[in-house]
Every structure is written in structure tokens, then in C-alpha cells.
Scaffold this motif. Structure first.
Motif, PDB file in Angstrom:
ATOM      1  N   THR A 151       0.830  -1.210   0.000  1.00  0.00           N
ATOM      2  CA  THR A 151       0.000   0.000   0.000  1.00  0.00           C
ATOM      3  C   THR A 151       0.863   1.258   0.000  1.00  0.00           C
ATOM      4  O   THR A 151       0.630   2.184  -0.786  1.00  0.00           O
ATOM      5  CB  THR A 151      -0.922   0.002   1.228  1.00  0.00           C
ATOM      6  N   ALA A 152       1.851   1.305   0.897  1.00  0.00           N
ATOM      7  CA  ALA A 152       2.702   2.499   0.992  1.00  0.00           C
ATOM      8  C   ALA A 152       3.445   2.754  -0.315  1.00  0.00           C
ATOM      9  O   ALA A 152       3.519   3.893  -0.793  1.00  0.00           O
ATOM     10  CB  ALA A 152       3.688   2.340   2.144  1.00  0.00           C
ATOM     11  N   GLU A 153       3.990   1.707  -0.894  1.00  0.00           N
ATOM     12  CA  GLU A 153       4.709   1.866  -2.164  1.00  0.00           C
ATOM     13  C   GLU A 153       3.770   2.337  -3.266  1.00  0.00           C
ATOM     14  O   GLU A 153       4.120   3.197  -4.082  1.00  0.00           O
ATOM     15  CB  GLU A 153       5.359   0.534  -2.554  1.00  0.00           C
ATOM     16  N   TYR A 154       2.553   1.779  -3.276  1.00  0.00           N
ATOM     17  CA  TYR A 154       1.579   2.142  -4.303  1.00  0.00           C
ATOM     18  C   TYR A 154       1.177   3.611  -4.187  1.00  0.00           C
ATOM     19  O   TYR A 154       1.162   4.348  -5.182  1.00  0.00           O
ATOM     20  CB  TYR A 154       0.354   1.243  -4.186  1.00  0.00           C
ATOM     21  N   VAL A 155       0.861   4.051  -2.975  1.00  0.00           N
ATOM     22  CA  VAL A 155       0.439   5.437  -2.757  1.00  0.00           C
ATOM     23  C   VAL A 155       1.570   6.402  -3.100  1.00  0.00           C
ATOM     24  O   VAL A 155       1.356   7.435  -3.752  1.00  0.00           O
ATOM     25  CB  VAL A 155      -0.016   5.628  -1.303  1.00  0.00           C
ATOM     26  N   ASP A 156       2.778   6.080  -2.674  1.00  0.00           N
ATOM     27  CA  ASP A 156       3.921   6.948  -2.961  1.00  0.00           C
ATOM     28  C   ASP A 156       4.178   7.039  -4.457  1.00  0.00           C
ATOM     29  O   ASP A 156       4.405   8.129  -4.998  1.00  0.00           O
ATOM     30  CB  ASP A 156       5.154   6.407  -2.234  1.00  0.00           C
ATOM     31  N   LEU A 157       4.121   5.900  -5.141  1.00  0.00           N
ATOM     32  CA  LEU A 157       4.366   5.892  -6.586  1.00  0.00           C
ATOM     33  C   LEU A 157       3.271   6.631  -7.331  1.00  0.00           C
ATOM     34  O   LEU A 157       3.529   7.358  -8.295  1.00  0.00           O
ATOM     35  CB  LEU A 157       4.469   4.447  -7.074  1.00  0.00           C
ATOM     36  N   ASP A 158       2.021   6.478  -6.890  1.00  0.00           N
ATOM     37  CA  ASP A 158       0.904   7.169  -7.524  1.00  0.00           C
ATOM     38  C   ASP A 158       1.028   8.682  -7.345  1.00  0.00           C
ATOM     39  O   ASP A 158       0.785   9.449  -8.284  1.00  0.00           O
ATOM     40  CB  ASP A 158      -0.408   6.671  -6.929  1.00  0.00           C
TER      41      ASP A 158
END
Length: 288
Positions: A151-158
Motif C-alpha cells: 500500500t505504501a509503495e503504491y500510494v507513494d508511486l501514484d
């Protein structure tokens, strides 16, 4: 006395006429910024313009909780009594769960048959599919489930991708205002770099979406056929098979030895050299 009184009166009148006046007070009030007037723009780290009011509002605005992004994988190994029936059963379970078989490898020898599968199933049906695959198994060798929270990686990348998109639009606006060839080339170089980052981020996000929406099951099942490899019925056929295997083993050793021919040549030359030295030494001793 009359003259003295007149002179004193003139002096008093002159003094009163030259009395210093108090300095005028000058008041200055800085012009207030109108409520509807935008705050001065500031250049952020990404090269795009944003006003201080918007930055402050975004900083303190409410951020909704991000949807959890969890990648689930499972590894299952077990034995079966009927290989063909197990294969049909697995295919039915996967189809009913709405999944599909991504890869399948089947191999075996004289002692067992083994099938290895990579299965993709919807994340909502992952747990039930794992339970159905392992239910009724007589011997379960391995069952492991792993969950990875991205989740954290996804939100940061988005967020980074959205920032790059905004920066790209800003550079497009600058490109419209470019007047020289040098300015155009510089802006286009920046646009190329930003677009490459955007495409890479989109690809990574799409990959994580696929991994989250479809879970992976690594399944391996096998059927034991015999404790030892069946060779041939009867005593004499087995003897003939043993002789043939012995001959094949000898041929294999010879072929392996041929691969070491450089060392063999060196060994032969050393043997000849040492033998000649030994003979010459014996001759010299005999003549002495």
C-alpha cells in the motif's frame, strides 16, 4: 525708560513669532492584501508553480485512507493416489474460482509422476481456493501462505506520477512560450525525461494492480508409483539390463576421460622424461 520698555516689547514679539512648531506626524500604513487576491507564487522542487495558499490548504486538508494493496501467494505440495483424477480435480477447482493456470510442468520417471502448476485466482477467492485444493489430501508435504502489503509503495508511486503529470503540463505551457530553438530543445529534453518517468510509474502501478487483483498459488502434486524403479520382469531380463547399464557406465567413463586429454598428454611426457632420467642415472652408476 520709555525706550527700554519699547525695546523689550519688540524682543518679546520677535521671540513669539519664531517659536518652533511641533513636527508633523506622518503615518504610513502598508496596503492590505485583498481577501480575494492570490498569494505570491512560489516555485516548488518539481519546477511547477503553486501559490502559498494552495500549498497550505493541501497540507492541512483531509486525506482519505488509501485502499489496502496486498499481494497474496501460496505454496502447496502434496501426494495423490490417482494422478489423472487429481489433475481433473485441480482444473475444476481453479475454473470454479474464476482463475486460470498460468504455467504447468509435468514430469516423471519410473518411481513417480509429478505436476507443477502456477495458478492465478481472484484475490477474493484466494482463501477458499486454497482450502478446496488441500481438502481431502492424504499427505500434505507443504502449505505456506505469504501476504505482502504494498500500500505504501503504491500510494507513494501514484503521488509521484501525479506530480510528474502536473510538471509535464507545466513544461508544455512553457514550450508554447519558447521563442528560440535552444529553449525549445531544452524544454523537450525535460519533457522526454519526465514522460519516461511517468511511463515507468504507470507500468509499475499496473503490475501491482494485477498482482493485487489476482493472487498466485504454486501447486505441486505427485503420485508415487514404486519404491524402486521397475526394470524388467524375470531374472534373466534383469541380468541383461544390468550388463547393458554396466557397459553404458564404462562408455561414460571413457568419454569423460577423453575430455581430460591435455592432462593425459602432460602425464605421458612426464612419465617418459622421468623414465629416461632414471635409466641414464642407472647407466652412470653402473659404469662408475
Amino acid at each position: 525708560m520709555k525706550y527700554i520698555t519699547l525695546i523689550s516689547a519688540c524682543w518679546l514679539l520677535a521671540a513669539c513669532s519664531h517659536k518652533p512648531e511641533p513636527a508633523a506626524t506622518i503615518a504610513y500604513e502598508a496596503p492590505a492584501i485583498a481577501k480575494d487576491q492570490a498569494a505570491p507564487a512560489v516555485l516548488d522542487a518539481e519546477g511547477s508553480l503553486s501559490d502559498e495558499k494552495t500549498a497550505s490548504a493541501n497540507e492541512h486538508s483531509f486525506q482519505p485512507a488509501a485502499e489496502q494493496k496486498i499481494i497474496k501467494t501460496a505454496r502447496i505440495i502434496y501426494s495423490v493416489e490417482d494422478f489423472a483424477a487429481a489433475k481433473k480435480r485441480v482444473a475444476g477447482i481453479v475454473s470454479k474460482a474464476g482463475g486460470y493456470i498460468l504455467a504447468e510442468t509435468q514430469h516423471g520417471d519410473g518411481t513417480e509422476k509429478r505436476n507443477q502448476l502456477d495458478i492465478k485466482v481472484p484475490a477474493a477467492a484466494f482463501d477458499s481456493c486454497v482450502d478446496r485444493l488441500t481438502s481431502g489430501v492424504s499427505r500434505l508435504d507443504e502449505k505456506s501462505i505469504n501476504s505482502q502489503d504494498v500500500t505504501a509503495e503504491y500510494v507513494d508511486l501514484d503521488a509521484r506520477m501525479k506530480t510528474r503529470v502536473a510538471t509535464e503540463q507545466r513544461y508544455l505551457d512553457i514550450l508554447k512560450q519558447a521563442r528560440t530553438v535552444k529553449e525549445v530543445l531544452e524544454v523537450e529534453a525535460q519533457l522526454k525525461s519526465i514522460r519516461e518517468e511517468i511511463e515507468a510509474a504507470k507500468g509499475r502501478l499496473q503490475y501491482m494492480d494485477r498482482q493485487v487483483s489476482y493472487s498466485t498459488i504454486h501447486l505441486e502434486y505427485y503420485q508415487v508409483l514404486a519404491l524402486s524403479a521397475p526394470e524388467a520382469p524375470g531374472f534373466f531380463p534383469r541380468v541383461g539390463l544390468a550388463l547393458r547399464n554396466g557397459w553404458n557406465n564404462i562408455l561414460g567413463l571413457v568419454i569423460d576421460a577423453i575430455g581430460w586429454w591435455p592432462l593425459m598428454v602432460v602425464a605421458v611426457f612426464l612419465f617418459i622424461f622421468i623414465r629416461r632420467r632414471w635409466r641414464n642415472r642407472n647407466k652412470s652408476l653402473a659404469t662408475a
